[in-house]
Design a protein around this motif. Structure first.
Motif, PDB file in Angstrom:
ATOM      1  N   LEU A   1       0.846  -1.194   0.000  1.00  0.00           N
ATOM      2  CA  LEU A   1       0.000   0.000   0.000  1.00  0.00           C
ATOM      3  C   LEU A   1       0.877   1.237   0.000  1.00  0.00           C
ATOM      4  O   LEU A   1       1.867   1.310   0.726  1.00  0.00           O
TER       5      LEU A   1
ATOM      6  N   ASN B   1       0.318   5.145   0.722  1.00  0.00           N
ATOM      7  CA  ASN B   1      -0.654   6.103   1.271  1.00  0.00           C
ATOM      8  C   ASN B   1      -2.043   5.478   1.333  1.00  0.00           C
ATOM      9  O   ASN B   1      -3.035   6.076   0.924  1.00  0.00           O
ATOM     10  N   ASP B   2      -2.112   4.232   1.826  1.00  0.00           N
ATOM     11  CA  ASP B   2      -3.345   3.456   2.019  1.00  0.00           C
ATOM     12  C   ASP B   2      -4.064   3.104   0.726  1.00  0.00           C
ATOM     13  O   ASP B   2      -5.249   2.770   0.744  1.00  0.00           O
ATOM     14  N   VAL B   3      -3.387   3.171  -0.407  1.00  0.00           N
ATOM     15  CA  VAL B   3      -3.947   2.762  -1.698  1.00  0.00           C
ATOM     16  C   VAL B   3      -3.102   1.606  -2.218  1.00  0.00           C
ATOM     17  O   VAL B   3      -1.869   1.689  -2.221  1.00  0.00           O
TER      18      VAL B   3
ATOM     19  N   THR C   1       2.916   0.668   3.276  1.00  0.00           N
ATOM     20  CA  THR C   1       2.484  -0.405   4.161  1.00  0.00           C
ATOM     21  C   THR C   1       2.855  -1.732   3.528  1.00  0.00           C
ATOM     22  O   THR C   1       2.456  -2.028   2.399  1.00  0.00           O
TER      23      THR C   1
ATOM     24  N   ASN D   1       1.943  -5.965   7.987  1.00  0.00           N
ATOM     25  CA  ASN D   1       1.364  -5.214   9.111  1.00  0.00           C
ATOM     26  C   ASN D   1       2.244  -4.046   9.533  1.00  0.00           C
ATOM     27  O   ASN D   1       2.039  -3.479  10.601  1.00  0.00           O
TER      28      ASN D   1
ATOM     29  N   GLN E   1       3.908  -0.298   8.799  1.00  0.00           N
ATOM     30  CA  GLN E   1       3.769   0.944   8.041  1.00  0.00           C
ATOM     31  C   GLN E   1       5.056   1.753   8.179  1.00  0.00           C
ATOM     32  O   GLN E   1       5.552   1.983   9.289  1.00  0.00           O
TER      33      GLN E   1
END
Length: 148
Positions: A115, A117-119, A134, A137, A139
């Protein structure tokens, strides 16, 4: 001057030219080695850091800083630059590379994906300082030394 003396002097001249040629080749090789050593010294210096900002496990601890090299591989295998011991991280999970002034992030076909930036990362993406990566688990935040 006798012919033997002329032949002897020509042989000495030939030997001197040959030694000079070998000396010149040796000097060029020495200069090339010095230039290569200087380049590798700069090339192997950290360009920034990847900082652990969240982790559901104990290792690596939040705040751990990993050096960011021009080619930084992330995964569970010990052959990676950054080794993350997480069951959701593939052996060779993701690759962060510098190309010119740009940094690029690519997923290496990991099972759980990467991921940015959470995408979900579907293709190579350009990253910059402050971006969040990410992996499993864990980040990681990108901190650059020279924001360009």
């Amino acid at each position: 001057m006798t012919p033997e003396l002329i032949l002897f002097l020509l042989r000495l001249l030939g030997a001197a030219v040959l030694l000079g040629f070998f000396g010149l080749i040796g000097w060029f090789i020495y200069q090339d080695m010095q230039t290569t050593a200087a380049f590798l010294t700069v090339h192997d210096q950290p360009q920034g850091y990847l900082v652990v900002v969240a982790n559901s496990a104990e290792q690596p601890a939040v705040g751990t800083r990993f050096p960011l090299l021009p080619v930084t591989s992330i995964g569970r295998a010990s052959s990676n630059n950054i080794v993350l011991d997480d069951d959701y991280v593939s052996n060779r999970h993701t690759l962060l590379t510098r190309r010119g002034k740009l940094w690029q992030l690519a997923d290496l076909g990991s099972r759980n994906g990467t991921l940015l930036n959470d995408v979900a990362l579907t293709e190579t993406a350009v990253v910059s300082a402050g971006d969040m990566i990410t992996v499993g688990n864990i980040q990681l935040k990108i901190e650059m030394m020279n924001a360009e």
